[in-house]
Motif scaffolding. Structure first.
Motif, PDB file in Angstrom:
ATOM      1  N   ARG A  98       1.134  42.752  21.004  1.00 50.75           N
ATOM      2  CA  ARG A  98       0.466  43.484  19.932  1.00 50.75           C
ATOM      3  C   ARG A  98      -0.984  43.838  20.240  1.00 50.75           C
ATOM      4  NH1 ARG A  98       3.711  41.564  15.613  1.00 50.75           N
ATOM      5  NH2 ARG A  98       5.793  42.205  16.245  1.00 50.75           N
ATOM      6  N   PHE A 132      10.185  37.692  22.566  1.00 51.04           N
ATOM      7  CA  PHE A 132       9.438  38.573  21.649  1.00 51.04           C
ATOM      8  C   PHE A 132       8.249  37.789  21.099  1.00 51.04           C
ATOM      9  CE2 PHE A 132      12.355  42.212  20.032  1.00 51.04           C
ATOM     10  CZ  PHE A 132      12.720  42.519  21.338  1.00 51.04           C
ATOM     11  N   ARG A 160       6.450  38.734  17.451  1.00 52.62           N
ATOM     12  CA  ARG A 160       7.266  38.378  16.274  1.00 52.62           C
ATOM     13  C   ARG A 160       7.238  36.872  16.024  1.00 52.62           C
ATOM     14  NH1 ARG A 160      12.476  42.536  16.121  1.00 52.62           N
ATOM     15  NH2 ARG A 160      11.291  44.336  16.873  1.00 52.62           N
ATOM     16  N   SER A 184       7.134  42.484  22.743  1.00 52.88           N
ATOM     17  CA  SER A 184       6.530  42.411  21.404  1.00 52.88           C
ATOM     18  C   SER A 184       5.057  42.006  21.521  1.00 52.88           C
ATOM     19  CB  SER A 184       7.319  41.429  20.521  1.00 52.88           C
ATOM     20  OG  SER A 184       6.824  41.378  19.218  1.00 52.88           O
ATOM     21  N   LYS A 234      20.072  46.475  28.104  1.00 59.48           N
ATOM     22  CA  LYS A 234      19.523  45.484  27.175  1.00 59.48           C
ATOM     23  C   LYS A 234      20.649  44.965  26.293  1.00 59.48           C
ATOM     24  CE  LYS A 234      14.823  45.541  25.370  1.00 59.48           C
ATOM     25  NZ  LYS A 234      13.894  46.218  24.476  1.00 59.48           N
ATOM     26  N   ASP A 271       6.476  50.114  26.400  1.00 61.66           N
ATOM     27  CA  ASP A 271       7.481  49.850  25.377  1.00 61.66           C
ATOM     28  C   ASP A 271       7.527  51.043  24.433  1.00 61.66           C
ATOM     29  OD1 ASP A 271       9.403  48.177  24.237  1.00 61.66           O
ATOM     30  OD2 ASP A 271       7.967  47.229  22.871  1.00 61.66           O
ATOM     31  N   ASN A 313      14.284  50.450  22.731  1.00 60.25           N
ATOM     32  CA  ASN A 313      15.233  49.741  21.872  1.00 60.25           C
ATOM     33  C   ASN A 313      15.663  50.729  20.794  1.00 60.25           C
ATOM     34  OD1 ASN A 313      13.375  49.616  19.648  1.00 60.25           O
ATOM     35  ND2 ASN A 313      12.422  47.788  20.525  1.00 60.25           N
TER      36      ASN A 313
HETATM   37  O1  G3P Z   1      10.467  45.349  23.566  1.00 61.69           O
HETATM   38  C1  G3P Z   1      10.603  44.688  22.353  1.00 61.69           C
HETATM   39  C2  G3P Z   1       9.556  45.136  21.423  1.00 61.69           C
HETATM   40  O2  G3P Z   1       9.715  46.515  21.248  1.00 61.69           O
HETATM   41  C3  G3P Z   1       9.505  44.520  20.077  1.00 61.69           C
HETATM   42  O3  G3P Z   1       8.230  44.790  19.618  1.00 61.69           O
HETATM   43  O4  G3P Z   1       6.453  45.117  17.997  1.00 61.69           O
HETATM   44  O5  G3P Z   1       8.832  45.551  17.350  1.00 61.69           O
HETATM   45  O6  G3P Z   1       8.020  43.230  17.697  1.00 61.69           O
HETATM   46  P1  G3P Z   1       7.868  44.664  18.071  1.00 61.69           P
END
Ligand code: G3P
Length: 215
Positions: free
Chosen positions: A167, A130, A133, A165, A84, A6, A28
């Protein structure tokens, strides 16, 4: 489970590709912005050339006709590009058109199972819940992921679940346990997957003992 990275950073992509860890890439707009003033289309072309696998590039329009026009333009960059689209009503309309046109899609910003049900019915290539989040706002992300897995299995949807997302390493293990098809993992978490203090301590001891034999 496939591993995507990512990031939009080419150095990180090259580094983990060389370790055999990468099946694809997700980007993104926020990740692209971290790379400074770039030619986004060239960056996506360069990433595709390195990875030779699925590379998600996100549209920035919020109206279906414009989203679809962006999708056509981005997908012409390489056969590896996956479009996307945000999971909003206009994004769903754009998804229908992409599916009809044979354009690969990754439905992003998914936070509840019913959003995944909708895009799975239509035939998205990937769905991106996600997870981090959701945890951030005190929801159990893995309950959401497990519900999506169950729904997709119930109806034999071909859409692949792309856990996003993430972590920390535990997120990766939990996603694999539930049966996500893909985990997209940021570079700092990929680094953590490869490190364990007991491995380092054990190796140090082996090498120290070996020196004794030679002495
Ligand atoms: O691919 C989605 C991801 O980049 C979102 O990650 O850490 O911004 O919630 P984050």
């Amino acid at each position: 489970m496939k591993f995507f990275i990512d990031t939009a950073n080419l150095d990180e992509i090259r580094k983990f590709k060389a370790m055999g860890l990468l099946d694809g890439v997700t980007t993104n707009p926020s990740l692209a912005a971290k790379e400074g003033k770039i030619d986004f289309r060239k960056l996506i072309a360069d990433i595709c050339a390195v990875v030779q696998g699925p590379v998600s590039a996100e549209v920035i329009s919020t109206e279906a006709d414009q989203m679809f026009a962006e999708a056509e333009e981005l997908s012409a960059i390489s056969e590896h590009v996956v479009i996307k689209l945000p999971t909003i009503p206009e994004g769903i309309k754009a998804l229908v058109r992409c599916v009809e046109a044979g354009i690969k899609t990754n439905m992003t910003l998914v936070f509840q199972p019913v959003q995944a049900l909708i895009v799975g019915r239509i035939g998205a290539t990937y769905v991106s819940p996600f997870l981090g989040r959701l945890d951030d706002i005190g929801q159990d992300s893995m309950e959401v992921l497990a519900a999506i897995r169950q729904i997709y299995d119930n109806y034999d949807f071909a859409t692949q679940i792309l856990a996003a997302s993430l972590r920390h390493p535990l997120h990766v293990v939990q996603a694999a346990t539930i049966g996500a098809d893909v985990a997209t993992i940021p570079p700092n978490v990929l680094d953590k997957l490869l490190n364990h203090p007991l491995t380092d301590i054990g190796l140090e001891r082996f090498l120290a003992d070996w020196k004794k034999i030679k002495a």
